[in-house]
Write a protein that holds these residues in place. Sequence first.
Motif, short mmCIF file in Angstrom:
data_model
loop_
_atom_site.label_atom_id
_atom_site.label_comp_id
_atom_site.label_asym_id
_atom_site.label_seq_id
_atom_site.Cartn_x
_atom_site.Cartn_y
_atom_site.Cartn_z
N VAL A 192 -1.02 -3.00 8.23
CA VAL A 192 -0.38 -3.51 7.02
C VAL A 192 0.89 -2.69 6.73
N VAL A 193 2.01 -3.37 6.65
CA VAL A 193 3.27 -2.69 6.36
C VAL A 193 3.80 -3.05 4.98
N ALA A 194 3.22 -4.07 4.36
CA ALA A 194 3.64 -4.45 3.01
C ALA A 194 2.57 -5.31 2.37
N GLY A 195 2.43 -5.17 1.04
CA GLY A 195 1.53 -6.02 0.29
C GLY A 195 0.09 -5.57 0.31
N SER A 196 -0.75 -6.39 -0.34
CA SER A 196 -2.18 -6.08 -0.43
C SER A 196 -2.93 -7.36 -0.74
N LEU A 197 -4.06 -7.57 -0.08
CA LEU A 197 -4.89 -8.72 -0.37
C LEU A 197 -5.71 -8.53 -1.64
N PHE A 241 7.00 -24.22 -9.97
CA PHE A 241 5.66 -23.75 -9.60
C PHE A 241 5.52 -22.29 -9.99
N SER A 242 4.39 -21.97 -10.59
CA SER A 242 4.01 -20.59 -10.85
C SER A 242 2.64 -20.38 -10.23
N ALA A 243 2.54 -19.39 -9.32
CA ALA A 243 1.29 -19.21 -8.59
C ALA A 243 1.01 -17.73 -8.35
N ASP A 244 -0.26 -17.43 -8.16
CA ASP A 244 -0.68 -16.08 -7.79
C ASP A 244 -0.95 -16.06 -6.29
N ILE A 245 -0.30 -15.13 -5.59
CA ILE A 245 -0.41 -15.06 -4.14
C ILE A 245 -0.77 -13.64 -3.71
N ALA A 246 -1.81 -13.53 -2.90
CA ALA A 246 -2.15 -12.25 -2.28
C ALA A 246 -1.38 -12.19 -0.96
N ALA A 247 -0.43 -11.28 -0.87
CA ALA A 247 0.49 -11.25 0.27
C ALA A 247 0.36 -9.96 1.06
N VAL A 248 0.23 -10.11 2.38
CA VAL A 248 0.16 -8.97 3.27
C VAL A 248 1.01 -9.24 4.50
N THR A 249 1.83 -8.27 4.87
CA THR A 249 2.61 -8.36 6.11
C THR A 249 2.10 -7.30 7.08
N ARG A 250 1.83 -7.73 8.30
CA ARG A 250 1.32 -6.83 9.32
C ARG A 250 2.33 -6.70 10.46
N ASN A 251 2.34 -5.53 11.09
CA ASN A 251 3.23 -5.32 12.24
C ASN A 251 2.55 -5.80 13.52
N ALA A 252 3.22 -5.58 14.63
CA ALA A 252 2.69 -6.05 15.92
C ALA A 252 1.34 -5.44 16.25
N SER A 253 1.05 -4.29 15.68
CA SER A 253 -0.24 -3.62 15.94
C SER A 253 -1.33 -4.05 14.97
#
Length: 207
Positions: free
Chosen positions: A171-176, A156-168
């Motif tokens: 955004v701590v990583a990635g970008s939509l 599989f090859s795919a494009d993914i918009a990835a964002v990781t958020r903390n408890a608050s």
Amino acid sequence: MIAAFLGLRLYSVLGRRAEHEEEVIQGPRPAETPRTSGGESVERGAQPARLPVAGVTPAIERGLREIAAADPRFNIAAFLEGAKGAYRMILEAFWKGDKEALAELCDRDVYEGFVGAIASREAAGETMDNRLVRIEEAAIVSAAFEAPMARIAIRFSADIAAVTRNASGQVVAGSLDDAVEARDLWTFSRNITSTSPDWLLDETDEA
């Protein structure tokens, strides 16, 4: 992140998509048309596997023919189309941390690794806010039948918009706004002697 994208129960997606595939290719079906264990309809006298498959090597085609010979209900066209939908379903289930759903999608070893990734994320107080933009490719890279197990590996090859958020919720990583390319190699297996039509994910790797 890619290594954690695990799990697959192809039947729930493949079966429904297979029905649509058959309608498009074959047109209306008679009322008594038999149905496969995966849910797809197959007319009497048809060739469910739809072989040869364009673009595959002789070794892959041989493996697909062996699977089709062992299980006449196997339909490779429906399998591929359904795998795309299943890929999306698995990623979304992982991002949501839906362990109950994923317990039915993969074998024990893969599931344990999957649960471990979710547990680590939860321990860090993080959540994933991801979106699958598009699937660029879903290609068979190997197929084999060693009685009673059928195994098919798909790249599989795919494009993914990835964002990781903390408890608050920060955004701590990635970008939509910026999608990243994910390349995964998933191997699905099924015991053709089983009454269950499920294909389970039993191996994952980066493609």
